[in-house]
Design a protein around this motif. Structure first.
Motif, PDB file in Angstrom:
ATOM      1  N   GLN A  69      -7.213  66.552 -14.314  1.00  0.00           N
ATOM      2  CA  GLN A  69      -5.977  66.301 -13.978  1.00  0.00           C
ATOM      3  C   GLN A  69      -5.335  65.251 -14.499  1.00  0.00           C
ATOM      4  O   GLN A  69      -5.961  64.224 -14.808  1.00  0.00           O
ATOM      5  CB  GLN A  69      -5.677  65.900 -12.263  1.00  0.00           C
ATOM      6  CG  GLN A  69      -6.531  67.187 -11.390  1.00  0.00           C
ATOM      7  CD  GLN A  69      -5.993  68.532 -11.713  1.00  0.00           C
ATOM      8  OE1 GLN A  69      -4.865  68.610 -11.435  1.00  0.00           O
ATOM      9  NE2 GLN A  69      -6.668  69.320 -11.774  1.00  0.00           N
ATOM     10  N   PRO A  70      -3.938  65.173 -15.021  1.00  0.00           N
ATOM     11  CA  PRO A  70      -3.272  63.970 -15.498  1.00  0.00           C
ATOM     12  C   PRO A  70      -3.487  62.843 -14.565  1.00  0.00           C
ATOM     13  O   PRO A  70      -3.337  62.996 -13.367  1.00  0.00           O
ATOM     14  CB  PRO A  70      -1.950  64.468 -15.704  1.00  0.00           C
ATOM     15  CG  PRO A  70      -1.737  65.580 -14.930  1.00  0.00           C
ATOM     16  CD  PRO A  70      -2.863  66.277 -14.612  1.00  0.00           C
ATOM     17  N   GLY A  71      -3.743  61.939 -14.917  1.00  0.00           N
ATOM     18  CA  GLY A  71      -3.791  60.471 -14.384  1.00  0.00           C
ATOM     19  C   GLY A  71      -2.110  59.947 -14.144  1.00  0.00           C
ATOM     20  O   GLY A  71      -1.231  60.595 -14.396  1.00  0.00           O
ATOM     21  N   HIS A  72      -2.137  58.871 -13.108  1.00  0.00           N
ATOM     22  CA  HIS A  72      -0.806  58.582 -12.867  1.00  0.00           C
ATOM     23  C   HIS A  72      -0.174  57.925 -14.067  1.00  0.00           C
ATOM     24  O   HIS A  72      -0.834  57.538 -14.898  1.00  0.00           O
ATOM     25  CB  HIS A  72      -0.940  57.423 -11.678  1.00  0.00           C
ATOM     26  CG  HIS A  72      -1.393  57.943 -10.435  1.00  0.00           C
ATOM     27  ND1 HIS A  72      -0.432  58.641  -9.494  1.00  0.00           N
ATOM     28  CD2 HIS A  72      -2.524  57.908  -9.807  1.00  0.00           C
ATOM     29  CE1 HIS A  72      -1.163  59.065  -8.395  1.00  0.00           C
ATOM     30  NE2 HIS A  72      -2.399  58.535  -8.439  1.00  0.00           N
ATOM     31  N   TRP A  79       1.761  51.357  -4.703  1.00  0.00           N
ATOM     32  CA  TRP A  79       2.124  51.829  -3.366  1.00  0.00           C
ATOM     33  C   TRP A  79       2.350  53.204  -3.789  1.00  0.00           C
ATOM     34  O   TRP A  79       2.257  54.099  -2.835  1.00  0.00           O
ATOM     35  CB  TRP A  79       3.066  51.110  -2.665  1.00  0.00           C
ATOM     36  CG  TRP A  79       4.374  51.100  -3.212  1.00  0.00           C
ATOM     37  CD1 TRP A  79       5.063  50.079  -4.081  1.00  0.00           C
ATOM     38  CD2 TRP A  79       5.535  52.186  -3.156  1.00  0.00           C
ATOM     39  NE1 TRP A  79       6.403  50.453  -4.580  1.00  0.00           N
ATOM     40  CE2 TRP A  79       6.499  51.717  -3.924  1.00  0.00           C
ATOM     41  CE3 TRP A  79       5.707  53.150  -2.352  1.00  0.00           C
ATOM     42  CZ2 TRP A  79       7.975  52.545  -3.892  1.00  0.00           C
ATOM     43  CZ3 TRP A  79       6.880  54.104  -2.453  1.00  0.00           C
ATOM     44  CH2 TRP A  79       7.964  53.567  -3.387  1.00  0.00           C
ATOM     45  N   GLU A  80       3.099  53.639  -4.786  1.00  0.00           N
ATOM     46  CA  GLU A  80       3.424  54.959  -5.131  1.00  0.00           C
ATOM     47  C   GLU A  80       2.246  55.863  -5.201  1.00  0.00           C
ATOM     48  O   GLU A  80       2.136  57.026  -4.889  1.00  0.00           O
ATOM     49  CB  GLU A  80       4.400  54.947  -6.482  1.00  0.00           C
ATOM     50  CG  GLU A  80       5.983  54.468  -6.141  1.00  0.00           C
ATOM     51  CD  GLU A  80       6.508  54.598  -7.509  1.00  0.00           C
ATOM     52  OE1 GLU A  80       7.906  54.871  -7.345  1.00  0.00           O
ATOM     53  OE2 GLU A  80       6.015  54.123  -8.463  1.00  0.00           O
ATOM     54  N   ARG A  81       1.233  55.326  -5.775  1.00  0.00           N
ATOM     55  CA  ARG A  81      -0.060  56.049  -6.195  1.00  0.00           C
ATOM     56  C   ARG A  81      -0.820  56.343  -4.902  1.00  0.00           C
ATOM     57  O   ARG A  81      -1.118  57.485  -4.574  1.00  0.00           O
ATOM     58  CB  ARG A  81      -0.731  55.256  -7.221  1.00  0.00           C
ATOM     59  CG  ARG A  81      -0.254  55.119  -8.746  1.00  0.00           C
ATOM     60  CD  ARG A  81      -1.406  54.139  -9.500  1.00  0.00           C
ATOM     61  NE  ARG A  81      -0.481  53.944 -10.632  1.00  0.00           N
ATOM     62  CZ  ARG A  81      -1.132  53.324 -11.626  1.00  0.00           C
ATOM     63  NH1 ARG A  81      -2.491  52.930 -11.409  1.00  0.00           N
ATOM     64  NH2 ARG A  81      -0.440  52.975 -12.686  1.00  0.00           N
ATOM     65  N   ILE A  82      -0.864  55.432  -4.056  1.00  0.00           N
ATOM     66  CA  ILE A  82      -1.333  55.418  -2.822  1.00  0.00           C
ATOM     67  C   ILE A  82      -0.755  56.523  -1.663  1.00  0.00           C
ATOM     68  O   ILE A  82      -1.516  57.458  -1.461  1.00  0.00           O
ATOM     69  CB  ILE A  82      -1.640  54.087  -1.974  1.00  0.00           C
ATOM     70  CG1 ILE A  82      -2.545  53.162  -2.852  1.00  0.00           C
ATOM     71  CG2 ILE A  82      -2.126  54.383  -0.693  1.00  0.00           C
ATOM     72  CD1 ILE A  82      -2.426  51.869  -2.397  1.00  0.00           C
ATOM     73  N   LEU A  83       0.600  56.478  -1.853  1.00  0.00           N
ATOM     74  CA  LEU A  83       1.512  57.482  -1.056  1.00  0.00           C
ATOM     75  C   LEU A  83       1.303  58.731  -1.791  1.00  0.00           C
ATOM     76  O   LEU A  83       1.296  59.666  -0.897  1.00  0.00           O
ATOM     77  CB  LEU A  83       2.878  56.862  -1.023  1.00  0.00           C
ATOM     78  CG  LEU A  83       3.708  57.296  -0.114  1.00  0.00           C
ATOM     79  CD1 LEU A  83       3.041  57.496   1.243  1.00  0.00           C
ATOM     80  CD2 LEU A  83       5.116  56.932  -0.117  1.00  0.00           C
ATOM     81  N   ARG A  85      -1.017  60.245  -3.438  1.00  0.00           N
ATOM     82  CA  ARG A  85      -2.332  60.806  -3.051  1.00  0.00           C
ATOM     83  C   ARG A  85      -2.580  61.109  -1.824  1.00  0.00           C
ATOM     84  O   ARG A  85      -2.986  62.275  -1.273  1.00  0.00           O
ATOM     85  CB  ARG A  85      -3.541  59.603  -3.343  1.00  0.00           C
ATOM     86  CG  ARG A  85      -4.957  60.216  -3.226  1.00  0.00           C
ATOM     87  CD  ARG A  85      -5.869  59.309  -3.583  1.00  0.00           C
ATOM     88  NE  ARG A  85      -5.864  59.535  -5.056  1.00  0.00           N
ATOM     89  CZ  ARG A  85      -6.701  59.833  -6.020  1.00  0.00           C
ATOM     90  NH1 ARG A  85      -7.969  60.275  -5.435  1.00  0.00           N
ATOM     91  NH2 ARG A  85      -6.666  59.949  -7.127  1.00  0.00           N
ATOM     92  N   ALA A  86      -2.119  60.193  -0.700  1.00  0.00           N
ATOM     93  CA  ALA A  86      -2.149  60.652   0.845  1.00  0.00           C
ATOM     94  C   ALA A  86      -1.338  61.572   1.013  1.00  0.00           C
ATOM     95  O   ALA A  86      -1.663  62.553   1.867  1.00  0.00           O
ATOM     96  CB  ALA A  86      -1.582  59.220   1.681  1.00  0.00           C
ATOM     97  N   THR A  87      -0.081  61.797   0.463  1.00  0.00           N
ATOM     98  CA  THR A  87       0.869  62.897   0.715  1.00  0.00           C
ATOM     99  C   THR A  87       0.203  64.164   0.292  1.00  0.00           C
ATOM    100  O   THR A  87       0.291  65.215   1.216  1.00  0.00           O
ATOM    101  CB  THR A  87       2.208  62.580   0.051  1.00  0.00           C
ATOM    102  OG1 THR A  87       2.879  61.317   0.678  1.00  0.00           O
ATOM    103  CG2 THR A  87       3.150  63.949   0.067  1.00  0.00           C
ATOM    104  N   HIS A  88      -0.270  64.147  -0.843  1.00  0.00           N
ATOM    105  CA  HIS A  88      -0.905  65.384  -1.403  1.00  0.00           C
ATOM    106  C   HIS A  88      -2.157  65.874  -0.057  1.00  0.00           C
ATOM    107  O   HIS A  88      -2.202  67.205  -0.138  1.00  0.00           O
ATOM    108  CB  HIS A  88      -1.571  65.441  -2.664  1.00  0.00           C
ATOM    109  CG  HIS A  88      -0.720  65.433  -3.785  1.00  0.00           C
ATOM    110  ND1 HIS A  88      -0.348  64.317  -4.458  1.00  0.00           N
ATOM    111  CD2 HIS A  88       0.260  66.396  -3.962  1.00  0.00           C
ATOM    112  CE1 HIS A  88       0.731  64.661  -5.356  1.00  0.00           C
ATOM    113  NE2 HIS A  88       1.143  65.930  -5.056  1.00  0.00           N
ATOM    114  N   TRP A  89      -2.764  65.019   0.127  1.00  0.00           N
ATOM    115  CA  TRP A  89      -4.176  65.434   1.203  1.00  0.00           C
ATOM    116  C   TRP A  89      -3.446  65.811   2.579  1.00  0.00           C
ATOM    117  O   TRP A  89      -4.108  66.750   3.132  1.00  0.00           O
ATOM    118  CB  TRP A  89      -5.178  64.333   1.371  1.00  0.00           C
ATOM    119  CG  TRP A  89      -5.844  64.226  -0.097  1.00  0.00           C
ATOM    120  CD1 TRP A  89      -5.818  63.597  -1.180  1.00  0.00           C
ATOM    121  CD2 TRP A  89      -6.710  65.473  -0.609  1.00  0.00           C
ATOM    122  NE1 TRP A  89      -6.660  63.834  -2.067  1.00  0.00           N
ATOM    123  CE2 TRP A  89      -6.998  65.100  -2.017  1.00  0.00           C
ATOM    124  CE3 TRP A  89      -7.184  66.585  -0.174  1.00  0.00           C
ATOM    125  CZ2 TRP A  89      -8.001  66.067  -2.716  1.00  0.00           C
ATOM    126  CZ3 TRP A  89      -7.918  67.523  -0.977  1.00  0.00           C
ATOM    127  CH2 TRP A  89      -8.382  67.020  -1.981  1.00  0.00           C
TER     128      TRP A  89
END
Length: 173
Positions: A69-72, A79-83, A85-89
């Motif tokens: 998968q492409p990285g960030h 905070w965007e990366r954490i949000l 990832r959390a949103t996808h799960w």
């Protein structure tokens, strides 16, 4: 720019289309009267397409696990990366909540659910008291939550595209 694989992009957009379609049909079904000609037809299609979506999500999770998968982007804040990832799960979790509760609604009368008239999906557990009502309520809450979170997910992609002017959205197109 590293894009998502064509299979991930197709599975993403097909899943999104099916989620929106199932939500719209689900809302429509709630207002059908017993003598409405669609009273039996729409639930049949809603269940079958719901099972199809379950299969697509399982394939999507498999493809996600076996492909790179492409990285960030480096411009993404922590905070965007954490949000993200959390949103996808949470989106996946809500879909599985819908699949399980939908299955429990479909099999509340201890009869198997049918998949497009091709085969039956067996009843895996004995019905519990008020199963259809309880599972139906969970199904409704998960559906509204999924749609709400999907709107936020789309808004974030649009924000990245128009305000941040980065390639986040383009990688999924």
């Amino acid at each position: 720019m590293h894009k998502y694989s064509i299979s991930m992009r197709l599975l993403h957009w097909l899943s999104a289309l099916l989620v929106v379609g199932l939500f719209a049909v689900g809302l429509w079904m709630r207002n059908l009267g017993y003598y409405d000609p669609l009273y039996q037809v729409l639930p049949f299609w809603h269940k079958s397409v719901g099972f199809l979506l379950l299969f697509l999500i399982l394939v999507r999770l498999f493809v996600r696990g076996v492909t790179r998968q492409p990285g960030h982007l480096s411009t993404h804040k922590t905070w965007e990366r954490i949000l993200a990832r959390a949103t996808h799960w949470v989106l996946y979790g809500l879909m599985f909540g819908l699949f399980i509760s939908g299955y429990l609604v479909a099999t509340a009368d201890n009869r198997p659910a049918n998949f497009f008239g091709w085969f039956d999906i067996p009843v895996l557990m004995t019905a519990f008291e008020n199963q259809e009502d309880i599972a139906g309520l969970i199904h409704e809450y998960c559906a509204w939550s999924l749609i709400g979170l999907s709107v936020l997910h789309a808004a974030a992609a649009i924000k990245h595209h128009w305000l941040d002017k980065d390639v986040t959205l383009k990688r999924m197109l």
